[in-house]
Design an enzyme around this catalytic site. Structure first.
Site, short mmCIF file in Angstrom:
data_model
loop_
_atom_site.label_atom_id
_atom_site.label_comp_id
_atom_site.label_asym_id
_atom_site.label_seq_id
_atom_site.Cartn_x
_atom_site.Cartn_y
_atom_site.Cartn_z
N ASP A 23 -3.23 -5.48 7.53
CA ASP A 23 -2.05 -5.03 7.08
C ASP A 23 -2.12 -4.93 5.67
OD1 ASP A 23 1.17 -4.61 7.38
OD2 ASP A 23 0.82 -6.64 6.06
N ASP A 32 1.02 -4.69 3.07
CA ASP A 32 2.27 -5.34 2.34
C ASP A 32 2.02 -6.69 2.35
OD1 ASP A 32 2.66 -2.66 0.82
OD2 ASP A 32 3.89 -2.30 2.33
#
Length: 179
Positions: free
Chosen positions: A14, A16
């Protein structure tokens, strides 16, 4: 179902709050700051000879808060700081759009695995919220959760594999400990 420990064929991250500090709806590459241990974690995956990728929800595009070009500029800066990625996928849709790509749905994980030429069952997804792990499982992949202060307690409880930081998550994944 019992899963046997095995080394992954690829690791997807991922973006952020996993690779970079979360700046909500960030469209400015100058605001990109790496999370602690991100450089070491990505380097460890590369040293193991595995391809890397990013899978990131970017609903700010659907909300009109950032453009696709801005999201791509932040992805490019993230890649520049971390030495590049073999696959970068993002979902530009909003939470209610019903797309197949927005995590917790499996679309981005499946697409990245296909682009990397690996079976989704041999992929580990590392992220900071339950949707990251759920997307991994929906794709038939494995997941590791790296909680942050915004990760909900029930997401931590539901995750099969949890690590204290990104480097610990990678070490767990490389040792076949992702769930």
């Amino acid at each position: 179902m019992v899963r046997h420990a095995r080394t992954p064929a690829a690791v997807l991250f991922d973006r952020d709050a996993t690779l970079i500090v979360d700046v909500p709806y960030n469209g400015d590459p100058d605001l990109v700051t790496l999370m602690p241990t991100a450089s070491e974690a990505v380097a460890a995956v590369r040293e193991a000879g595995l391809p890397t990728g990013i899978v990131s929800n970017q609903s700010g595009i659907a909300r009109g808060l950032i453009t696709a070009a801005q999201a791509e500029a932040v992805n490019a800066r993230t890649s520049e700081l971390l030495g590049g990625f073999d696959a970068v996928r993002y979902c530009p849709h909003g939470p209610d759009d019903g797309c197949a790509c927005r995590k917790p749905r499996p679309g981005m994980v499946l697409d990245a695995a296909a682009a990397l030429g690996v079976d989704p069952a041999d992929v580990v997804v590392i992220g900071d919220i339950g949707a990251d792990v759920a997307a991994a499982h929906a794709a038939g992949a494995r997941g590791v959760l790296v909680p942050t202060p915004v990760t909900r307690h029930e997401e931590v409880e539901a995750a099969g594999a949890v690590a204290t930081d990104l480097l610990a998550a990678v070490r767990l994944a490389l040792a076949g400990g992702a769930a």
